[in-house]
Design a protein around this motif. Structure first.
Motif, mmCIF file in Angstrom:
data_model
loop_
_atom_site.group_PDB
_atom_site.id
_atom_site.type_symbol
_atom_site.label_atom_id
_atom_site.label_comp_id
_atom_site.label_asym_id
_atom_site.label_seq_id
_atom_site.Cartn_x
_atom_site.Cartn_y
_atom_site.Cartn_z
ATOM 1 N N MET A 1 0.852 -1.206 0.000
ATOM 2 C CA MET A 1 0.000 0.000 0.000
ATOM 3 C C MET A 1 0.878 1.243 0.000
ATOM 4 S SD MET A 1 -2.732 1.096 2.878
ATOM 5 C CE MET A 1 -3.472 2.706 2.819
ATOM 6 N N LYS A 2 0.574 2.198 -0.863
ATOM 7 C CA LYS A 2 1.374 3.401 -0.954
ATOM 8 C C LYS A 2 1.057 4.349 0.178
ATOM 9 C CE LYS A 2 1.695 3.291 -5.978
ATOM 10 N NZ LYS A 2 1.410 4.020 -7.206
ATOM 11 N N TRP A 3 2.114 5.053 0.624
ATOM 12 C CA TRP A 3 1.880 6.114 1.616
ATOM 13 C C TRP A 3 1.125 7.238 0.946
ATOM 14 C CZ3 TRP A 3 2.007 6.115 6.588
ATOM 15 C CH2 TRP A 3 2.817 5.197 7.230
ATOM 16 N N MET A 4 0.224 7.831 1.653
ATOM 17 C CA MET A 4 -0.513 8.974 1.141
ATOM 18 C C MET A 4 -0.098 10.210 1.900
ATOM 19 S SD MET A 4 -4.190 8.504 2.937
ATOM 20 C CE MET A 4 -4.516 10.233 2.616
ATOM 21 N N ASN A 5 -0.183 11.337 1.247
ATOM 22 C CA ASN A 5 0.110 12.598 1.916
ATOM 23 C C ASN A 5 -1.140 13.128 2.570
ATOM 24 O OD1 ASN A 5 2.822 12.787 1.156
ATOM 25 N ND2 ASN A 5 2.225 13.475 -0.889
ATOM 26 N N LEU A 6 -1.060 13.377 3.853
ATOM 27 C CA LEU A 6 -2.209 13.900 4.572
ATOM 28 C C LEU A 6 -2.588 15.279 4.070
ATOM 29 C CD1 LEU A 6 -1.394 12.960 8.255
ATOM 30 C CD2 LEU A 6 -3.096 11.922 6.773
ATOM 31 N N ARG A 7 -3.890 15.528 4.002
ATOM 32 C CA ARG A 7 -4.353 16.840 3.588
ATOM 33 C C ARG A 7 -4.190 17.801 4.752
ATOM 34 N NH1 ARG A 7 -9.245 19.764 3.460
ATOM 35 N NH2 ARG A 7 -10.365 18.134 4.574
ATOM 36 N N ARG A 12 -1.878 22.071 11.462
ATOM 37 C CA ARG A 12 -0.529 21.765 11.003
ATOM 38 C C ARG A 12 -0.001 20.602 11.821
ATOM 39 N NH1 ARG A 12 3.234 24.586 8.259
ATOM 40 N NH2 ARG A 12 1.920 26.438 8.354
ATOM 41 N N TYR A 13 0.469 19.578 11.126
ATOM 42 C CA TYR A 13 0.996 18.431 11.837
ATOM 43 C C TYR A 13 2.370 18.771 12.391
ATOM 44 C CZ TYR A 13 -2.859 16.033 9.804
ATOM 45 O OH TYR A 13 -4.134 15.667 9.454
ATOM 46 N N VAL A 14 2.532 18.604 13.673
ATOM 47 C CA VAL A 14 3.735 19.025 14.355
ATOM 48 C C VAL A 14 4.737 17.888 14.365
ATOM 49 C CG1 VAL A 14 4.694 19.865 16.526
ATOM 50 C CG2 VAL A 14 2.418 20.576 15.806
ATOM 51 N N LEU A 15 5.822 18.055 13.644
ATOM 52 C CA LEU A 15 6.864 17.050 13.580
ATOM 53 C C LEU A 15 8.195 17.723 13.877
ATOM 54 C CD1 LEU A 15 5.647 15.282 10.353
ATOM 55 C CD2 LEU A 15 5.368 14.491 12.693
ATOM 56 N N PRO A 16 8.453 18.045 15.135
ATOM 57 C CA PRO A 16 9.612 18.845 15.489
ATOM 58 C C PRO A 16 10.943 18.190 15.181
ATOM 59 C CG PRO A 16 8.595 17.911 17.438
ATOM 60 C CD PRO A 16 7.663 17.664 16.298
ATOM 61 N N PHE A 17 10.940 16.871 15.033
ATOM 62 C CA PHE A 17 12.205 16.201 14.815
ATOM 63 C C PHE A 17 12.679 16.305 13.381
ATOM 64 C CE2 PHE A 17 8.876 13.342 13.800
ATOM 65 C CZ PHE A 17 9.326 12.580 12.747
ATOM 66 N N ALA A 45 10.294 17.605 -2.335
ATOM 67 C CA ALA A 45 9.485 16.493 -1.841
ATOM 68 C C ALA A 45 9.982 16.084 -0.472
ATOM 69 C CB ALA A 45 9.586 15.312 -2.796
ATOM 70 N N PRO A 46 9.071 15.832 0.453
ATOM 71 C CA PRO A 46 9.476 15.397 1.774
ATOM 72 C C PRO A 46 10.225 14.087 1.710
ATOM 73 C CG PRO A 46 7.174 16.043 1.778
ATOM 74 C CD PRO A 46 7.617 15.976 0.344
ATOM 75 N N VAL A 47 11.247 13.945 2.524
ATOM 76 C CA VAL A 47 11.957 12.689 2.629
ATOM 77 C C VAL A 47 11.019 11.643 3.225
ATOM 78 C CG1 VAL A 47 13.839 11.508 3.819
ATOM 79 C CG2 VAL A 47 14.216 13.765 2.840
ATOM 80 N N VAL A 48 10.185 12.051 4.143
ATOM 81 C CA VAL A 48 9.226 11.148 4.769
ATOM 82 C C VAL A 48 7.911 11.903 4.925
ATOM 83 C CG1 VAL A 48 9.949 11.813 7.095
ATOM 84 C CG2 VAL A 48 8.806 9.644 6.762
ATOM 85 N N SER A 49 6.797 11.246 4.629
ATOM 86 C CA SER A 49 5.507 11.918 4.720
ATOM 87 C C SER A 49 5.169 12.228 6.163
ATOM 88 C CB SER A 49 4.415 11.040 4.108
ATOM 89 O OG SER A 49 4.174 9.924 4.935
ATOM 90 N N ALA A 50 4.230 13.157 6.344
ATOM 91 C CA ALA A 50 3.839 13.532 7.696
ATOM 92 C C ALA A 50 3.297 12.337 8.459
ATOM 93 C CB ALA A 50 2.789 14.644 7.634
ATOM 94 N N TYR A 55 4.191 8.165 12.819
ATOM 95 C CA TYR A 55 4.260 6.770 13.271
ATOM 96 C C TYR A 55 5.624 6.473 13.878
ATOM 97 C CZ TYR A 55 4.055 1.646 13.004
ATOM 98 O OH TYR A 55 4.084 0.294 13.300
ATOM 99 N N GLU A 56 6.662 6.939 13.211
ATOM 100 C CA GLU A 56 8.024 6.702 13.705
ATOM 101 C C GLU A 56 8.312 7.532 14.948
ATOM 102 O OE1 GLU A 56 9.809 4.408 12.515
ATOM 103 O OE2 GLU A 56 8.700 3.977 10.668
ATOM 104 N N ASN A 57 7.902 8.781 14.936
ATOM 105 C CA ASN A 57 8.201 9.684 16.044
ATOM 106 C C ASN A 57 7.566 9.217 17.345
ATOM 107 O OD1 ASN A 57 9.318 12.100 17.155
ATOM 108 N ND2 ASN A 57 7.318 13.070 17.047
#
Length: 251
Positions: A1-7, A12-17, A45-50, A55-57
Motif C-alpha cells: 500500500m502506498k503512503w498517502m500525503n495527509l491533507r 498543522r501536523y507538528v513534527l519537530p524532529f 518532496a518530503p523525505v518522509v511523509s507527515a 508513526y516513527e516519532n
C-alpha cells in the motif's frame, strides 16, 4: 500500500524532529558568471511523509500498533475529513484487533500536536474470540465486534455510566452500531490483573469497553465527531470496505 500525503487544512501536523534542511535537495548552479553559486532546489518532496513520520516519532511500532493498521487508519481519517464528516479532526483513535486482548491495543493520537494521548486496554465482543478477536459481525444480537471506521457521537449516562455513542460509517460492515447499542463505556473486567490471571480480559457484547480508571478521560477527549478505526487483518473486511477501496483506486 502506498503512503498517502495527509491533507493539511487549518491544522498543522507538528513534527519537530524533522529539520527543514532534510525536506529539500539543493544544488549549486554554475552556468555563467551571473548564476554562479546560486542555490536552486531540484527536489521539492518530503523525505518522509507527515503520516509516516508521526508513526516513527511516536514509536508506535514498539507499542505494538501494526503499520498496516496505522496506514489504513490514515486513509479512512483522510477520507472522512474530505467528506466533511469529522467535526473534530484533531483526534484519531485506532483499535488494533491484530493484538491480543491482554495487550494495550487502543491508541488515541492527537494529530494536531503529534502526541499519543492514550494507549489502553480495550475489549472485544464475547463471540469474536477469547484472547484474539477473529470473528466480526454487523448483526444485532451477534455479540461480536464490528470492524471499520466510526465517527464518535455524543456522551450519555446509561447502564454502564458515562458512555460514548458510535456511528458506523461503513454500510454492511458497522452501520448497525447505533441499532446494536455499540458504544464505548467503562468495564471493570478490562484490567491487566484479570488478563494475567486467566489469559484474556473480559469481553463485551460487542462494545469497545475501556478501563474504569481511564474511561472518562478517553471518552471526553474523543467525543463529538472524531475518527475511530477498528482494525483487523480480516480479508473479508479489507476487500469489502468502500472507504479503503476508494483510496486504493485513487492511488
Amino acid at each position: 500500500m502506498k503512503w498517502m500525503n495527509l491533507r493539511i487544512s487549518k491544522k498543522r501536523y507538528v513534527l519537530p524532529f524533522l529539520a527543514l534542511t532534510s525536506l529539500f535537495s539543493l544544488k549549486v548552479s554554475s552556468v555563467g558568471k551571473k548564476n554562479s553559486g546560486v542555490i536552486a532546489p531540484v527536489a521539492v518532496a518530503p523525505v518522509v511523509s507527515a503520516s509516516a513520520a508521526l508513526y516513527e516519532n511516536l514509536s508506535l511500532d514498539s507499542l505494538g500498533l501494526s503499520r498496516e493498521a496505522y496506514e489504513y487508519a490514515i486513509v479512512g481519517y483522510d477520507r472522512l475529513l474530505k467528506e466533511g464528516k469529522l467535526r473534530n479532526d484533531d483526534i484519531l483513535s485506532i483499535v488494533d484487533f491484530s493484538l491480543p486482548s491482554t495487550q494495550k491495543r487502543l491508541f488515541v493520537i492527537d494529530m494536531a500536536s503529534g502526541k499519543l494521548l492514550f494507549n489502553s486496554l480495550v475489549s472485544h465482543g464475547r463471540n469474536s474470540g477469547k484472547n484474539m478477536a477473529t470473528d466480526f459481525s454487523n448483526s444485532p444480537e451477534s455479540f461480536k465486534s464490528s470492524l471499520g471506521f466510526y465517527v464518535t457521537g455524543n456522551t450519555y449516562r446509561g447502564q454502564h455510566g458515562y458512555s460514548l455513542r458510535l456511528e458506523g460509517e461503513e454500510e454492511g460492515i458497522n452501520n448497525n452500531a447505533m441499532e446494536r447499542g455499540i458504544v464505548m463505556h467503562a468495564a471493570d473486567y478490562v484490567n491487566e490483573t484479570l488478563g494475567r490471571r486467566q489469559g484474556y480480559i473480559g469481553r463485551s457484547l460487542g462494545c469497545p469497553a475501556v478501563p474504569v480508571g481511564l474511561h472518562k478521560k478517553i471518552i471526553s477527549k474523543i467525543q463529538n465527531g472524531t475518527c475511530l478505526f477498528m482494525y483487523s487483518p480480516d480479508v473479508k473486511y479489507l476487500s469489502a470496505s468502500k472507504i479503503l477501496r476508494q483510496q486504493q483506486q485513487a492511488a
